[in-house]
Design a protein around this motif. Structure first.
Motif, mmCIF file in Angstrom:
data_model
loop_
_atom_site.group_PDB
_atom_site.id
_atom_site.type_symbol
_atom_site.label_atom_id
_atom_site.label_comp_id
_atom_site.label_asym_id
_atom_site.label_seq_id
_atom_site.Cartn_x
_atom_site.Cartn_y
_atom_site.Cartn_z
ATOM 1 N N ALA A 84 -7.233 -3.027 8.156
ATOM 2 C CA ALA A 84 -8.319 -2.563 7.291
ATOM 3 C C ALA A 84 -8.748 -3.679 6.341
ATOM 4 O O ALA A 84 -7.920 -4.254 5.623
ATOM 5 N N ASP A 85 -10.053 -3.980 6.328
ATOM 6 C CA ASP A 85 -10.590 -5.037 5.477
ATOM 7 C C ASP A 85 -11.138 -4.410 4.197
ATOM 8 O O ASP A 85 -12.347 -4.338 3.979
ATOM 9 N N ALA A 86 -10.241 -3.928 3.361
ATOM 10 C CA ALA A 86 -10.625 -3.244 2.128
ATOM 11 C C ALA A 86 -9.431 -3.200 1.193
ATOM 12 O O ALA A 86 -8.278 -3.353 1.621
ATOM 13 N N ASP A 87 -9.704 -3.015 -0.082
ATOM 14 C CA ASP A 87 -8.623 -2.815 -1.045
ATOM 15 C C ASP A 87 -7.953 -1.468 -0.800
ATOM 16 O O ASP A 87 -8.568 -0.534 -0.274
ATOM 17 N N ARG A 88 -6.707 -1.396 -1.199
ATOM 18 C CA ARG A 88 -5.972 -0.128 -1.158
ATOM 19 C C ARG A 88 -5.660 0.258 -2.597
ATOM 20 O O ARG A 88 -4.918 -0.444 -3.284
ATOM 21 N N VAL A 89 -6.254 1.354 -3.030
ATOM 22 C CA VAL A 89 -6.215 1.752 -4.442
ATOM 23 C C VAL A 89 -5.435 3.055 -4.577
ATOM 24 O O VAL A 89 -5.630 3.984 -3.785
ATOM 25 N N LEU A 90 -4.571 3.109 -5.568
ATOM 26 C CA LEU A 90 -3.862 4.342 -5.889
ATOM 27 C C LEU A 90 -4.320 4.832 -7.257
ATOM 28 O O LEU A 90 -4.234 4.107 -8.253
ATOM 29 N N ILE A 91 -4.830 6.061 -7.296
ATOM 30 C CA ILE A 91 -5.176 6.713 -8.556
ATOM 31 C C ILE A 91 -3.944 7.490 -9.002
ATOM 32 O O ILE A 91 -3.641 8.557 -8.476
ATOM 33 N N ALA A 92 -3.210 6.929 -9.949
ATOM 34 C CA ALA A 92 -1.913 7.478 -10.354
ATOM 35 C C ALA A 92 -2.019 8.096 -11.738
ATOM 36 O O ALA A 92 -2.574 7.484 -12.660
ATOM 37 N N SER A 93 -1.488 9.290 -11.895
ATOM 38 C CA SER A 93 -1.436 9.894 -13.224
ATOM 39 C C SER A 93 -0.467 9.109 -14.092
ATOM 40 O O SER A 93 0.440 8.427 -13.595
ATOM 41 N N ASP A 94 -0.662 9.201 -15.404
ATOM 42 C CA ASP A 94 0.100 8.349 -16.316
ATOM 43 C C ASP A 94 1.573 8.706 -16.408
ATOM 44 O O ASP A 94 2.331 7.991 -17.081
ATOM 45 N N ASP A 95 2.013 9.777 -15.752
ATOM 46 C CA ASP A 95 3.432 10.119 -15.780
ATOM 47 C C ASP A 95 4.172 9.730 -14.503
ATOM 48 O O ASP A 95 5.346 10.064 -14.337
ATOM 49 N N VAL A 96 3.502 9.017 -13.585
ATOM 50 C CA VAL A 96 4.189 8.509 -12.402
ATOM 51 C C VAL A 96 5.211 7.473 -12.850
ATOM 52 O O VAL A 96 4.893 6.588 -13.668
ATOM 53 N N PRO A 97 6.455 7.528 -12.377
ATOM 54 C CA PRO A 97 7.487 6.583 -12.822
ATOM 55 C C PRO A 97 7.053 5.130 -12.657
ATOM 56 O O PRO A 97 6.422 4.765 -11.666
ATOM 57 N N ARG A 98 7.411 4.317 -13.635
ATOM 58 C CA ARG A 98 6.970 2.925 -13.630
ATOM 59 C C ARG A 98 7.549 2.137 -12.466
ATOM 60 O O ARG A 98 6.901 1.217 -11.955
ATOM 61 N N ASP A 99 8.782 2.449 -12.059
ATOM 62 C CA ASP A 99 9.340 1.707 -10.939
ATOM 63 C C ASP A 99 8.606 2.036 -9.645
ATOM 64 O O ASP A 99 8.492 1.185 -8.755
ATOM 65 N N TRP A 100 8.090 3.269 -9.503
ATOM 66 C CA TRP A 100 7.268 3.597 -8.349
ATOM 67 C C TRP A 100 5.968 2.798 -8.383
ATOM 68 O O TRP A 100 5.532 2.248 -7.363
ATOM 69 N N VAL A 101 5.352 2.746 -9.556
ATOM 70 C CA VAL A 101 4.094 2.000 -9.696
ATOM 71 C C VAL A 101 4.323 0.529 -9.377
ATOM 72 O O VAL A 101 3.530 -0.113 -8.669
ATOM 73 N N ARG A 102 5.409 -0.024 -9.890
ATOM 74 C CA ARG A 102 5.705 -1.431 -9.627
ATOM 75 C C ARG A 102 5.898 -1.694 -8.143
ATOM 76 O O ARG A 102 5.371 -2.677 -7.593
ATOM 77 N N ALA A 103 6.639 -0.806 -7.452
ATOM 78 C CA ALA A 103 6.881 -0.994 -6.026
ATOM 79 C C ALA A 103 5.583 -0.933 -5.233
ATOM 80 O O ALA A 103 5.357 -1.743 -4.324
ATOM 81 N N MET A 104 4.718 0.002 -5.580
ATOM 82 C CA MET A 104 3.474 0.134 -4.828
ATOM 83 C C MET A 104 2.532 -1.032 -5.095
ATOM 84 O O MET A 104 1.779 -1.443 -4.215
#
Length: 488
Positions: A84-104
């Motif tokens: 896929a020639d496009a960005d991959r964006v995650l719309i994450a709520s502000d309570d998603v764990p930071r280590d999950w956000v970092r991994a993604m």
């Protein structure tokens, strides 16, 4: 015309040069500061690299938050796998764990946009299990991604079979009808616009009609005439269309269709994306969904290739050691269990006590088959999951057999039946889904008498045990050894 003296002119020129140098230095510092701020923002949310994006959302508050976290990662990596020639964006709520956000962000290469949960004014319309859809209105944030010309919004229960970048040529809104009357919001194309986004927020405030209380009903209300719109066919010259369009079924193939033929063939469109909108307990990432849903192996193959199972393997090993310890303890304690079953007190137990003991035996058998199901990590590989389940059932069944002196074959008949059912479902030589269903039904019909006979045998064995000498010694009374127990 009066001119400056030569010395004064040189001083003026030097001052001007110094002023230009200071301005340039100040501009350079301001630019450097702006770059640092941009870098900091890029670290927090990710930088846009393409004109288009595939976007998914994640929010917390459901019993299966971790499962959807793993599902989003596998799906986003499958997009990279198909090129896929496009960005991959995650719309994450502000309570998603930071280590999950970092991994993604760091490991999966996603751009993470952190948002506040949108208040759902239709929360009262959600009942029972549907309350998990309370925060699905966060999908509306996709219209705020104005850095992109087009966005494809996708749910985490999709499997991409091939590149679908032609979707970015679609109009301002495009979706698939997998239901005869309502389009599905598991995948849709949109053109970001703050005007549209703010209009949707206003509709939430005034309480626009919503048929289901979630994103599906809200968006169907926003685009009520989509069914009458033309079918999307990507222009060969790569230009973008304007307006709203229906997407061909091949962009959101309900997994239920697969099981009719055990392969995909949708002639009216590309066979590009599989979705699993069925019961939440049969998503492709759950180990028990295979071989009931053979497509689960495709999902787990992608996870095996991209992420592995590092998080689940330690839990599986601990569970394996626990079962081995239970077997060892049961073996050592068996003589004491037998002493409990044979006591020389002459009085008989009351009918109530006998009924309670029989009920305890039945509950213990049910627990032996149920407990291992719930202690296995949900997203572990199906082969590992089913192996641990069968080993766990065998371990706990042996405990029940020794405690209640039950016939082993009768107790393990259901265990053997589960193994046979797995082979019947996973047979790779079925020509179509109907043959597979008939084979499974035939197996169940043939094995039902054996299962019924084993239940009767277990109940008879419990009754026989209760009709022997009393089951337990009285409280505070030492148990007397019998000639039978001395054999141990």
């Amino acid at each position: 015309m009066m001119g400056c003296p030569p010395a004064a002119g040189r001083r003026l020129a030097a001052a001007a040069a110094l002023l230009c140098l200071l301005v340039a230095s100040s501009a350079s510092a301001a630019e450097h500061k702006a770059l640092l701020q941009a870098a900091k923002g890029d670290e927090l949310q990710g930088r846009r690299h393409h004109r288009h994006a595939y976007a998914a959302m994640m929010y917390m508050g459901t019993p299966r938050d971790y499962e959807f976290y793993v599902a989003v990662r596998v799906m986003m990596r499958s997009l990279a796998r198909v090129g896929a020639d496009a960005d991959r964006v995650l719309i994450a709520s502000d309570d998603v764990p930071r280590d999950w956000v970092r991994a993604m962000r760091e490991e999966d290469g996603m751009r993470v946009v952190v948002v506040e949960n949108l208040k759902n004014p239709y929360e009262g319309n959600l009942g029972g299990m549907n309350r998990r859809f309370k925060l699905t209105l966060n999908k509306l944030y996709a219209w705020s991604l104005v850095d992109y010309e087009r966005v494809v919004m996708i749910d985490s229960d999709n499997i991409f079979l091939q590149n679908t970048d032609e979707l970015f040529q679609c109009g301002q809104f495009c979706a698939v009808f997998i239901n005869p009357c309502y389009f599905h919001t598991g995948l849709f194309v949109l053109q970001p616009s703050m005007d549209v986004f703010n209009g949707m927020l206003h509709d939430l405030e005034i309480g626009r009609d919503n048929s289901d209380g979630a994103d599906q009903g809200f968006l169907v209300g926003c685009f009520p005439d989509l069914l009458d719109k033309p079918l999307f066919h990507p222009p060969e010259n790569g230009t973008k269309l304007n307006g709203t369009y229906r997407l061909p079924l091949g962009y959101q193939m309900d997994a239920s269709y697969y099981y009719l033929k055990l392969h995909w063939h949708v002639p009216c469109g590309p066979n590009s994306v599989i979705t699993f909108p069925s019961a939440p307990w049969f998503k492709p990432w759950y180990w028990w969904s295979w071989p009931i849903l053979p497509l689960g192996l495709s999902w787990h193959k992608q996870r095996w290739d991209d992420l592995g199972y590092a998080a689940e393997i330690p839990m599986v090993l601990m569970e394996l050691l626990m079962y081995i310890a239970i077997i060892a303890i049961t073996k050592l304690a068996r003589p004491q269990m037998t002493k409990l079953c044979y006591n020389r007190r002459p009085e008989k137990q009351s009918a109530l006590v006998q009924g309670l003991i029989k009920l305890a035996g039945i509950v213990a058998l049910v627990a032996a088959y149920a407990i291992p199901f719930f202690v296995i990590p949900c997203t572990v590989h199906p082969i590992m999951g089913w192996s641990m389940y069968l080993f766990g059932v065998l371990t706990l069944s042996l405990v029940v057999i020794n405690v209640f002196q039950l016939p082993p074959l009768a107790v393990l008949t259901a265990w053997l039946g589960i193994i046979g059912m797995l082979f019947a479902m996973a047979n790779p030589w079925y020509h179509d889904g109907i043959t597979r269903i008939l084979a499974v039904v035939g197996y169940a019909f043939c094995s039902a008498p054996f299962l019924w006979a084993s239940i009767v045998r277990v109940l008879d064995s419990l009754q026989t045990m209760l009709e022997r000498d009393p089951f337990f010694p009285r409280l505070g009374e030492p148990a007397q050894e019998t000639e039978f127990s001395k054999l141990y």
